[in-house]
Write a protein that holds these residues in place. Structure first.
Motif, short mmCIF file in Angstrom:
data_model
loop_
_atom_site.label_atom_id
_atom_site.label_comp_id
_atom_site.label_asym_id
_atom_site.label_seq_id
_atom_site.Cartn_x
_atom_site.Cartn_y
_atom_site.Cartn_z
N SER A 203 0.81 -1.22 0.00
CA SER A 203 0.00 0.00 0.00
C SER A 203 0.84 1.27 0.00
N ASP A 473 -9.95 -8.74 -5.33
CA ASP A 473 -9.61 -8.34 -3.97
C ASP A 473 -8.36 -9.05 -3.45
N PRO A 476 -3.70 -6.24 -2.44
CA PRO A 476 -3.95 -5.25 -1.39
C PRO A 476 -4.08 -3.82 -1.92
N VAL A 479 -7.55 -3.43 -3.31
CA VAL A 479 -8.54 -3.29 -2.22
C VAL A 479 -8.49 -1.87 -1.66
N LEU A 480 -7.30 -1.31 -1.49
CA LEU A 480 -7.18 0.05 -0.98
C LEU A 480 -7.78 1.04 -1.97
N SER A 483 -11.61 0.64 -1.82
CA SER A 483 -12.14 1.19 -0.57
C SER A 483 -12.14 2.71 -0.59
N LEU A 544 -16.92 -6.73 2.85
CA LEU A 544 -15.49 -6.83 3.12
C LEU A 544 -15.23 -7.22 4.57
N VAL A 551 -6.86 -10.48 7.77
CA VAL A 551 -7.11 -9.06 7.98
C VAL A 551 -5.81 -8.27 8.00
N GLU A 554 -4.91 -6.09 5.05
CA GLU A 554 -5.61 -4.83 4.81
C GLU A 554 -4.71 -3.65 5.12
N VAL A 558 -8.20 0.99 5.07
CA VAL A 558 -9.36 0.18 4.71
C VAL A 558 -10.23 -0.07 5.94
N THR A 559 -9.59 -0.38 7.06
CA THR A 559 -10.33 -0.58 8.31
C THR A 559 -11.00 0.71 8.77
N ARG A 603 -9.99 -8.02 14.32
CA ARG A 603 -8.84 -7.12 14.13
C ARG A 603 -8.29 -6.61 15.45
#
Length: 623
Positions: A203, A473, A476, A479-480, A483, A544, A551, A554, A558-559, A603
């Motif tokens: 990321s 997905d 990573p 996904v970022l 999101s 998600l 997790v 991620e 994202v969280t 998480r």
């Protein structure tokens, strides 16, 4: 003030400016002189200098009790030991001592982040912590306020024997690596770096993994990598404490660099990268009061970005492109330079969205092209790099960041966003995220909605929808990117209560608590049309969160985005105007609250997960 502004002579390599041409000519020798030509050693430590006057100034500062030149006792001209440097962006003048440090690399001619070295594999003037003197070697412990070193670090041959130290010096290992090995075992450092590239680098991809070698990395940057990387080891409870000590050590090294006598070149891209990672640790993995330290580091990193000219592309020199390997080295250097700037901008936008902290870096300052393809960036050799570059199907010429944004926002353009890769798309979406926040703030203040700006943002975001659905997905970065896109759509359609209420927080703890409190205290009654527009974006985050995937893969944002979306979902369920049937079925807000507790409990080993679950406790009373 007028004299400082009149500096017409500029170095084409590092952009330093000078008032006289002879000063520029003398400065250019620093870029042309190889490390092998350093022939003036200090009489009292292991430092090497290219000129006697530099050695003389070093002895006066570092060894004031010693004779300046015991060989001939002749003093050199003081004026030659000082180079006046002016940075165009900040207008500040810095007096620096120039010196060079020789070293070797496993990948000849290239450093871990792509900084170019000589063709023989001997390092050119390189971003490093200054060499240690005898007094420095006596003070290698972590600061007393950071607690004792864990017992595991005092076993497994952590402290080197005199024979080992002599062997390392004979092999010309960098002093920084020696200092780090005194504190941390080699196996622990390797494990932390491996975890970094697995969980953090996807990321924030600004360090070139194929040419990475931690033994030749500046210690402050290595401490930053360890502080964030070791967060992801769940096998040993001691690793978070070790990560905290790496963070403390990194802060100590950066504070020392502020007053160090190292060359300006030695405190550019590596220093910015170290600030980035330590900032990430403080704000995202330690949180609490450390967030304030992280935000201060962010201010510093933006300042250094301007001072060191990271907003401008590096100039490609013909002397460095004589063969394929030289081309590849130059490419990695330029790409790492560019990606470091984009990482600073990425954090800048995320702090603006998460904490409502004002932006520090202007989009107009970014003069770079978008990042290259990840397949090209991850090449492990010059031949593979050349093959990838020649066989890429999307052979469209690189586009400037500003030009791409203008094309995306223009209704009369043939620009196809489907040609973007996840990282390039993320960079453009980050601009749209900050723009959506600015629009909501402007409308809240004036009481009027700027439909022209809203329509342009909405149309640009909808143009990204096919691209968002295109990538899986499993990546990573994808996904970022997804999101962030869904979060922008939510921000555009449902303005953040914390932002429109003028809540500016200094930590994630406070931001999450404020968001939870406002979710309970402010009722919402959106129209059926607004709910229909929001539903797909909220459901993305709920799906998600429902997935029982790893997790730790991620990105932390994202969280954060998922938590904000889940709170909006809870508000809609509480208002009995919408229910995520696939999540809670025919349940009510209590069922929604219990589901949120379960998914964020997964998480809990992560700082952000613990912060979210603590904030959700406030919903217990309301449900």
């Amino acid at each position: 003030m007028e004299k400082r502004a009149l500096q017409p002579f500029q170095c084409v390599t590092c952009k330093s400016r000078f008032t006289r041409h002879e000063n520029l000519k003398r400065h250019l020798l620093l870029h042309r002189t190889s490390a092998g030509n350093t022939k003036h050693p200090c009489f009292y430590c292991d430092r090497l200098f290219s000129r006697r006057d530099l050695r003389k100034r070093h002895i006066k500062k570092q060894h004031p009790q010693c004779e300046v030149d015991p060989e001939c006792n002749v003093e050199a001209d003081d004026s030659l030991g000082i180079t006046e440097i002016s940075t165009e962006a900040s207008g500040s003048h810095v007096l620096m001592e120039r010196h060079e440090v020789a070293g070797t690399f496993d990948h000849p001619g290239i450093s871990p982040d792509g900084m170019e070295n000589g063709s023989t594999g001997v390092a050119q003037p390189y971003p490093r912590t200054p060499s240690l003197s005898g007094d420095d070697l006596a003070n290698l412990e972590i600061r007393s306020d950071s607690g004792p070193v864990p017992n595991m670090l005092q076993s497994n041959n952590v402290y080197l024997s005199p024979a080992d130290e002599a062997r390392r010096q004979m092999q010309h290992e960098p002093t920084e690596a020696m200092r780090t090995h005194v504190l941390f075992p080699r196996e622990l450092i390797q494990k932390g770096c491996d975890l970094y590239f697995r969980h953090v680098s996807p990321s924030l991809p600004f360090i070139h993994h194929p040419t990475f070698d931690f033994t030749h990395l500046p210690e402050a940057l290595l401490m930053g990598m360890l502080s964030v990387g070791l967060q992801f080891d769940t096998e040993d409870e001691m690793y978070p404490g070790i990560a905290a000590q790496a963070f403390e050590r990194g802060i100590e090294l950066l504070s020392q660099s502020e007053t160090s006598e190292g060359p300006l070149f030695a405190r550019n891209i590596h220093t910015v990268q170290a600030y980035l990672l330590l900032e990430l640790y403080a704000a995202m993995y330690s949180a609490g009061q450390d967030t304030t330290i992280g935000l201060q580091m962010h201010h510093k990193s933006v300042e250094l970005v301007r001072r060191y000219g990271l907003t401008e592309p590096l100039t490609v020199h013909s002397s460095a492109t004589e063969d394929l390997d030289a081309l590849w080295k130059q490419f990695i250097r330029c790409e790492s330079h560019k990606r470091t700037l984009y990482a600073v901008n990425q954090l800048d936008v995320y702090w603006y969205d998460t904490l409502s902290q004002p932006r520090l870096l202007s989009h107009l300052e970014i003069k770079h092209d978008l990042p290259c393809s990840e397949q090209i960036w991850k090449c492990t050799s010059s031949t593979q790099w050349a093959h990838q570059a020649l066989t890429r199907q999307n052979s469209r010429s690189p586009t400037k960041y500003v030009t791409t944004i203008q094309d995306c926002l223009s209704s009369n353009t043939s620009f196809d966003v489907s040609t973007l890769e996840p990282y390039g798309a993320l960079i453009i979406i980050l601009f749209l995220l900050s723009s959506a926040r600015e629009l909501s703030g402007w409308t809240t203040m004036t009481g009027r909605l700027c439909f022209e700006r809203f329509d342009a943002l909405n149309a640009s975001l909808l143009a990204f929808e096919p691209l968002v659905e295109k990538f899986s997905d499993e990546d990573p970065m994808a996904v970022l990117m997804k999101s962030t896109w869904h979060m922008v759509m939510i921000e555009l359609l449902h303005w953040s209560h914390t932002h429109t209420n003028g809540v500016v927080e200094a930590s994630l703890d406070a931001a999450f608590a404020a968001a939870t409190h406002l979710s309970m205290s402010q009722e919402i009654s959106p129209s059926v049309q607004a709910i229909a527009s929001l539903e797909s974006h909220i459901n993305y985050f709920l799906r998600l969160l429902s997935q029982e995937h790893a997790v730790y893969d991620e990105a932390p944002w994202v969280t954060v985005f998922a938590f904000k979306a889940a709170l909006i979902g809870w508000q809609l369920v509480s208002a009995e105007c919408w229910k995520p049937a696939e999540i809670i079925g025919t349940g009510d807000k209590w069922d929604m609250y219990q589901w949120m507790n379960v998914v964020f409990e997964r998480r809990k080993n992560w700082c952000i997960g613990r912060l979210v679950t603590n904030s959700l406790k406030e919903l217990d009373d309301a449900t």
